[in-house]
Scaffold this active site. Structure first.
Site, PDB file in Angstrom:
ATOM      1  N   TYR A   1      -3.875  -1.797  -1.492  1.00  0.00           N
ATOM      2  CA  TYR A   1      -3.579  -3.132  -2.029  1.00  0.00           C
ATOM      3  C   TYR A   1      -4.833  -3.990  -2.143  1.00  0.00           C
ATOM      4  O   TYR A   1      -4.807  -5.175  -1.841  1.00  0.00           O
ATOM      5  CB  TYR A   1      -2.502  -3.793  -1.156  1.00  0.00           C
ATOM      6  CG  TYR A   1      -1.158  -3.115  -1.380  1.00  0.00           C
ATOM      7  CD1 TYR A   1      -0.383  -3.440  -2.490  1.00  0.00           C
ATOM      8  CD2 TYR A   1      -0.705  -2.111  -0.539  1.00  0.00           C
ATOM      9  CE1 TYR A   1       0.819  -2.797  -2.744  1.00  0.00           C
ATOM     10  CE2 TYR A   1       0.498  -1.456  -0.785  1.00  0.00           C
ATOM     11  CZ  TYR A   1       1.244  -1.800  -1.891  1.00  0.00           C
ATOM     12  OH  TYR A   1       2.436  -1.161  -2.155  1.00  0.00           O
TER      13      TYR A   1
ATOM     14  N   GLU B   1       0.918   4.076  -3.912  1.00  0.00           N
ATOM     15  CA  GLU B   1       1.326   2.676  -4.075  1.00  0.00           C
ATOM     16  C   GLU B   1       0.110   1.858  -4.464  1.00  0.00           C
ATOM     17  O   GLU B   1      -0.956   2.011  -3.847  1.00  0.00           O
ATOM     18  CB  GLU B   1       1.882   2.068  -2.774  1.00  0.00           C
ATOM     19  CG  GLU B   1       3.239   2.587  -2.369  1.00  0.00           C
ATOM     20  CD  GLU B   1       3.774   1.926  -1.090  1.00  0.00           C
ATOM     21  OE1 GLU B   1       3.331   0.811  -0.738  1.00  0.00           O
ATOM     22  OE2 GLU B   1       4.637   2.544  -0.450  1.00  0.00           O
TER      23      GLU B   1
ATOM     24  N   GLU C   1       2.961   5.673   5.638  1.00  0.00           N
ATOM     25  CA  GLU C   1       2.074   4.726   6.310  1.00  0.00           C
ATOM     26  C   GLU C   1       2.186   4.686   7.821  1.00  0.00           C
ATOM     27  O   GLU C   1       2.224   3.603   8.414  1.00  0.00           O
ATOM     28  CB  GLU C   1       2.277   3.320   5.745  1.00  0.00           C
ATOM     29  CG  GLU C   1       1.896   3.209   4.289  1.00  0.00           C
ATOM     30  CD  GLU C   1       1.751   1.758   3.829  1.00  0.00           C
ATOM     31  OE1 GLU C   1       2.246   0.866   4.518  1.00  0.00           O
ATOM     32  OE2 GLU C   1       1.119   1.543   2.791  1.00  0.00           O
TER      33      GLU C   1
ATOM     34  N   ASP D   1       9.326  -3.279   5.166  1.00  0.00           N
ATOM     35  CA  ASP D   1       9.708  -4.556   4.556  1.00  0.00           C
ATOM     36  C   ASP D   1      11.058  -4.516   3.844  1.00  0.00           C
ATOM     37  O   ASP D   1      11.712  -5.546   3.709  1.00  0.00           O
ATOM     38  CB  ASP D   1       8.601  -5.089   3.620  1.00  0.00           C
ATOM     39  CG  ASP D   1       8.520  -4.365   2.285  1.00  0.00           C
ATOM     40  OD1 ASP D   1       8.943  -3.188   2.203  1.00  0.00           O
ATOM     41  OD2 ASP D   1       8.029  -4.977   1.306  1.00  0.00           O
TER      42      ASP D   1
HETATM   43  C1  GCB Z   1       3.399  -0.822   1.694  1.00  0.00           C
HETATM   44  C2  GCB Z   1       4.667  -0.140   2.038  1.00  0.00           C
HETATM   45  C3  GCB Z   1       5.819  -0.609   1.183  1.00  0.00           C
HETATM   46  C4  GCB Z   1       5.775  -2.114   1.025  1.00  0.00           C
HETATM   47  C5  GCB Z   1       4.474  -2.483   0.343  1.00  0.00           C
HETATM   48  C6  GCB Z   1       4.320  -3.975   0.139  1.00  0.00           C
HETATM   49  O1  GCB Z   1       2.324  -0.375   1.956  1.00  0.00           O
HETATM   50  O2  GCB Z   1       4.566   1.258   1.981  1.00  0.00           O
HETATM   51  O3  GCB Z   1       7.032  -0.193   1.772  1.00  0.00           O
HETATM   52  O4  GCB Z   1       6.858  -2.617   0.312  1.00  0.00           O
HETATM   53  O5  GCB Z   1       3.407  -2.036   1.106  1.00  0.00           O
HETATM   54  O6  GCB Z   1       4.626  -4.468  -0.926  1.00  0.00           O
HETATM   55  O7  GCB Z   1       3.923  -4.639   1.082  1.00  0.00           O
END
Ligand code: GCB
Length: 599
Positions: free
Chosen positions: A473, A508, A418, A162
């Site tokens: 997430y 993350e 990832e 992204d």
């Molecule tokens: C992820 C990625 C990271 C993104 C993030 C997001 O899993 O590793 O590069 O910026 O999610 O915020 O979507």
């Protein structure tokens, strides 16, 4: 590759400043030999900087293909009889460099240095013209991968990560001198005798020096931080003993100087000073030990990303970012998702910041690509990430190791972020890369960062990793807005990873948050929601003994490519892009330091 430095025998000149610059929209510059003369129709471009946001408009921001940089510099008169080297700390993502009309070096890979011996092409006291053509294209042969779509409106660059594809000369360019007989490489391996937690330890520094240019003898001297000589030895390799060693510790970046002298006959031909931090790293069961003591990672996945300059390195921004890390109580960071500037790595070493050092291998994932709008059938196949990408990936691992192998701050290599990791093809692709990382470095653990689409029950790569690193997430991309469901799902998943018996790091977790948006129903995107989500994760983390670290995504908001899931970039920062704290920053400071913002 050694960093250029000023020593008793070496000098360096930074070529940072304004270069002439021209985008090559039609891709004709190589054929028309733009390097052979002063660049026509050029604008001024700062180096280091990304070029994308320097002038208004989409043309440069979204440029696909070559851009040309050119400067002139005078080779110092005093360099007569010396070897002269031109070094680029990075060119994103590929470059070919010319001195005058002669091509001197090409390099692929946007975040590691490369250089050329240009001695034969320069005359000390005279000017040279340096031209670099820099290509920002990402394809199935590059790391990270990308796809170029040819459209009636011109080429369009697609990629599966992204963050925005900033490009250009992001780091300094050096012209430097060394003697003809010179230190070519230094490798140091620190250690301790006995239990690293004991008092009055004897440290060890294994070293190996490579010399080029003639027959010589090597003398090394180890100096403490006050310049006092601790020990010395003759010979190009060996092991030094450091009585009563002052260890490099998280939070205290104590370093020795290894002064490497190359003797040629009666004279000292070359002197190179290598920093050395003495510390040990070990994974034992579910613990991550630094100097024999359990280390818990607190900090962030970061980005090199700032207003205007994009990924261009800047010392003021760097020191400010490290000051914010200190304020918030972070002890570590991950160089997500590419190697960072060597200045950043130096700073981390000097200040005891622990680093997870990551290659640029990001976006090898069909599911993530689909979210970002790109359809791929078989990601690990000859039609996509195949043998060419794998060769580039191996080279990226080698170059990262060569660049950062001596750094005490680097305690863990992350060879990818990832990737799809649940298919036989992904295992086949990664197995040799893990083997390579281990062959290069026997002294540091290796891992990769796992994605939510390849959970513990299906993942095939965790078996090759010393630690479990996962990005999750819950409460954002899944169970969106439902923190109760998210908490249950997170806890259930951590139980699965727990069974691996390895340290678990959350590399993350976070939520997009618009700074200044407040909502007493705790709505998504509000500062309240971000704080509540982080708090929930922390509650869950604290229930697991095998849990050894929390890196929030992200330190600061950052620029992304255009798309319907981002408004002015990724907003998961604890700080905004211009480094103002969101409520989450205060929450983290409380958790990590026990203090409020004035405290
Ligand atoms: C992820 C990625 C990271 C993104 C993030 C997001 O899993 O590793 O590069 O910026 O999610 O915020 O979507």
């Amino acid at each position: 590759m050694l960093r250029p430095q000023d020593s008793a025998t070496r000098e360096r000149r930074s070529l940072a400043g304004l270069w002439r610059f021209r985008a090559d929209a039609d891709g004709v510059g190589r054929q028309e030999r733009w390097f052979a003369r002063p660049l026509a129709d050029a604008i001024d471009m700062p180096v280091p900087s990304s070029y994308n946001d320097i002038v208004p408009g989409r043309e440069l921001h979204d440029h696909v293909g070559d851009v040309w940089y050119q400067t002139t510099t005078r080779v110092p008169r005093g360099w007569a009889g010396q070897r002269v080297v031109l070094r680029f700390d990075a060119a994103t993502h590929a470059a070919t460099v010319f001195v005058g009309e002669t091509e001197v070096v090409s390099h692929q890979g946007g975040y590691t240095p490369f250089e050329a011996d240009v001695t034969e092409l320069v005359t000390p006291g005279e000017e040279i013209r340096v031209t670099a053509v820099v290509d920002n294209r990402l394809t199935w042969e590059t790391i990270p991968p990308g796809i170029i779509e040819q459209t009636p409106h011109g080429p369009r660059q697609k990629y599966m990560h992204d963050f925005f594809n900033y490009a250009g000369l992001h780091r300094t360019v050096w012209l430097y001198s060394t003697p003809v007989v010179h230190v070519e490489d230094v490798t140091v391996v620190p250690g301790v005798q006995g239990d690293p937690t004991a008092e009055h330890l004897t440290g060890t520094v294994g070293y190996a020096v490579a010399v080029a240019g003639g027959s010589t003898s090597v003398v090394v001297r180890l100096l403490d931080a006050d310049g006092g000589e601790v020990t010395r030895a003759d010979g190009a390799d060996g092991t030094l003993e450091v009585p009563d060693v002052h260890l490099w510790q998280p939070g205290e970046g104590y370093q020795y100087d290894l002064v490497v002298e190359v003797h040629h006959g009666e004279t000292v031909a070359d002197v190179y000073v290598q920093k050395v931090g003495v510390r040990t790293v070990e994974v034992r069961g579910t613990e991550f030990l630094i100097n024999g003591r359990p280390f818990y990672f607190r900090g962030f996945g970061m980005h090199e990303d700032h207003l205007t300059r994009g990924k261009g390195h800047d010392d003021a921004e760097m020191v400010h970012d490290f000051a914010l890390l200190e304020w918030i109580g972070a002890n570590s960071l991950r160089t997500s998702h590419y190697p960072y500037a060597e200045e950043v790595m130096d700073y981390a070493d000097a200040h005891g910041i622990v680093v997870i050092d990551e290659t640029p291998a990001v976006g090898m994932n069909a599911a993530v690509a689909a979210v970002l709008g790109t359809k791929i059938d078989n990601v690990f196949s000859e039609e996509a990430v195949g043998s060419k990408a794998q060769a580039a990936h191996a080279q990226a691992i080698r170059e990262l190791y060569e660049r950062d192998k001596n750094r005490p701050g680097v305690v863990l290599w992350s060879i990818a972020n990832e990737p799809e990791s649940h298919t036989p093809e992904s295992e086949e692709y990664f197995k040799p890369l893990f083997a390579l990382a281990r062959e290069l470095d026997e002294h540091r653990p290796v891992g990769f960062v796992n994605v939510m689409y390849s959970k513990a029950d299906v993942d095939r790569l965790a078996q090759y990793s010393d630690v479990i690193m996962i990005n999750r997430y819950y409460g954002w991309y899944s169970d969106s807005g439902d923190l109760e469901a998210a908490e249950a799902a997170l806890e259930a998943e951590l139980h699965q990873w727990d069974a691996h018996g390895k340290p678990i790091l959350m590399t993350e977790y976070g939520a997009d948050t618009v700074a200044g948006l407040h909502d007493l129903t705790g709505a998504m995107w509000s500062e309240e929601y971000q704080a509540e989500l982080l708090d929930m994760y922390h509650r869950v983390f604290d229930r697991f003994d095998s849990f050894q670290g929390e890196h929030v995504w992200n330190f600061a908001d950052f620029q992304t490519s255009r798309g319907i899931v981002r408004v002015d970039g990724n907003k998961k920062g604890a700080f905004t892009r211009d480094r103002r704290p969101k409520a989450a920053a205060h929450l983290l400071r409380r958790r990590w330091t026990g203090r409020d913002w004035l405290g």
